[in-house]
Design an enzyme around this catalytic site. Structure first.
Site, PDB file in Angstrom:
ATOM      1  N   SER A 179       0.801  -1.229   0.000  1.00 32.02           N
ATOM      2  CA  SER A 179       0.000   0.000   0.000  1.00 32.02           C
ATOM      3  C   SER A 179       0.829   1.272   0.000  1.00 32.02           C
ATOM      4  CB  SER A 179      -0.934   0.002   1.210  1.00 32.02           C
ATOM      5  OG  SER A 179      -0.196  -0.064   2.410  1.00 32.02           O
TER       6      SER A 179
ATOM      7  N   HIS B  22      -4.921  -3.083  -3.081  1.00 37.19           N
ATOM      8  CA  HIS B  22      -4.482  -2.146  -4.122  1.00 37.19           C
ATOM      9  C   HIS B  22      -4.202  -2.837  -5.462  1.00 37.19           C
ATOM     10  CE1 HIS B  22      -4.196   1.177  -1.280  1.00 37.19           C
ATOM     11  NE2 HIS B  22      -3.841   0.233  -0.409  1.00 37.19           N
TER      12      HIS B  22
ATOM     13  N   LYS C 125     -11.353   0.621  -2.916  1.00 38.20           N
ATOM     14  CA  LYS C 125     -10.319   1.336  -3.666  1.00 38.20           C
ATOM     15  C   LYS C 125     -10.713   1.370  -5.145  1.00 38.20           C
ATOM     16  CE  LYS C 125      -7.324   0.413   0.188  1.00 38.20           C
ATOM     17  NZ  LYS C 125      -7.928   1.409   1.071  1.00 38.20           N
TER      18      LYS C 125
END
Ligand code: PLP
Length: 393
Positions: A182, A210, A240
């Site tokens: 991250s 991610h 995300k």
């Protein structure tokens, strides 16, 4: 109570002295990339909305429609009456996309790791964890009361050395790592870790918060470079690239069934609101349909890194490690003066002495603004040589 307030004030003063005090700043995300902060319009390069789906009309409409049909909140834990039918639809779509038998959706990515790890390992077991793994993997491991031993960042060889020494002392072993890290943006050596796990009868858990939607053709970090790493526990978040909220675990049917029976953060927490689940379903469908769109954030990050003389990124996350917290705060302020929002990342989010700017690139960032940002970074920010492209290659 006086002693309580004195305690809080003392702690805050300590943080202030070391440039580590944090504040919440009102920020209106006007679009997927533009923000309003302190009355100024800033182009954000620090949001995880990699595909700008938080503001996509199809995603928003899906949420609105679900809200009309099912109401606002889920009303109870999924195991009581909170299991509206959208959960099954999302779980089937995620399992298909990640090529697993089943999936379980949680209230958030953080809650997922707090629920998954203690379900699988306990006090007599071992969690081997990448030293730079996300805080919620660490928190899950600690909550399990297992022995927690870090291995060197992205170093499967070190994980193997540790296993050779420690494996026989523990009944079960979990290897935990971010898929895409991250704060650094690099990708874990999942194939190598999977082989180590196989050799030592350990279970590999990757947190692909991610990676989903932006690497591996949108399928995530265990699908990069056309291969498919054998990761039996594929965890991630819907907050995300999917632009929604919630966490998930994709795994075998047996594991998911066990999680539904034992994961405390699933059982004892209210189900996600229907609108959010509907948004995630719509977002995932868009990603599946448009792989070229999913490739844009990484392409934009790559163009930026080349222009700013930084190492080639593996994901849309580009770190510029500056060292002390104060240096990161100053660099963030300088970028803000040029119209860019890039929050400084400081310890304990990153290790001591590695405070940084963490830039994230999204599908809709205009190329000319990326070029302008690179120009500001190149000319105004003193980047340590260890972070420069030439030093990293
Ligand atoms: C690697 C990683 N895992 C998990 C999380 C937590 O996910 P969520 O925001 O859905 O709680 C984050 C988000 O900050 C993350 O970066």
């Amino acid at each position: 109570m006086r002693s309580l307030d004195e305690f809080a004030a003392g702690k805050l003063a300590e943080l202030e002295r070391s440039s580590l005090r944090r504040t919440l700043i009102d920020t209106i995300r006007v679009t997927g990339i533009w923000t309003l902060r302190n009355g100024r319009r800033l182009l954000s390069f620090c949001c995880n909305d990699y595909l700008n789906l938080t503001h996509h009309p199809v995603v928003k409409n899906a949420a609105i429609e679900a809200l009309r049909v099912y109401g606002v909140g889920a009303g109870a834990s999924r195991l009581v009456t909170g299991n509206h039918p959208l959960f099954a639809e999302l779980e089937a779509a995620l399992a298909r996309w990640k090529m697993t038998e089943a999936c379980c959706v949680f209230g958030s990515g953080y809650l997922a790791n707090l629920g998954i790890i203690p379900t699988l390992v306990g006090p007599r077991d071992l969690v081997l964890i990448d030293e730079l793994a996300h805080a919620c993997l660490w928190a899950g491991a600690r909550l399990a009361h297992a022995a927690v031993v870090p291995f060197r960042h992205a170093d499967a060889g070190h994980a193997e050395v540790l296993l050779a020494e420690l494996r026989r002392r523990h009944q079960r072993v979990l290897i935990a790592t971010d898929g895409v890290f991250s704060m650094d943006g690099d990708i874990a050596p999942l194939n190598a870790l999977a082989a180590v796990a196989q050799r030592h009868d350990a279970w590999l858990l990757s947190d692909d918060a991610h990676g989903l939607g932006v690497v591996g053709g949108g399928r995530g970090s265990n699908f990069v470079r056309g291969t498919r790493a054998d990761v039996p526990l594929q965890m991630g978040t819907l907050s995300k690239a999917l632009g929604a909220y919630g966490g998930y675990l994709c795994a075998s049917a047996a594991v998911v069934d066990l999680i539904r029976n034992r994961a405390r953060t699933l059982i004892y927490s209210t189900g996600l609101p229907p609108a959010i689940v509907a948004a995630a379903i719509a977002a995932l469908a868009l990603i599946e349909r448009e792989p070229a769109y999913a490739a844009l954030p990484l392409a934009k990050a790559t163009a930026f890194a080349r222009s700013a003389w930084l190492p080639e990124p593996a994901s849309p996350i580009v770190p510029i490690v500056l060292g002390e917290a104060e240096a990161a705060l100053k660099a963030s302020q300088l970028l803000e003066e040029h119209g860019f929002l890039v929050t400084a990342i400081r310890p304990p989010t990153v290790p001591e002495g590695s405070a940084r700017l963490r830039l994230t690139f999204t599908a809709q960032h205009p190329d000319e603004e990326i070029e302008r940002l690179a120009d500001v970074v190149r000319t105004h920010i003193v980047v340590p040589t260890t972070t420069r492209a030439s030093a990293a290659q």
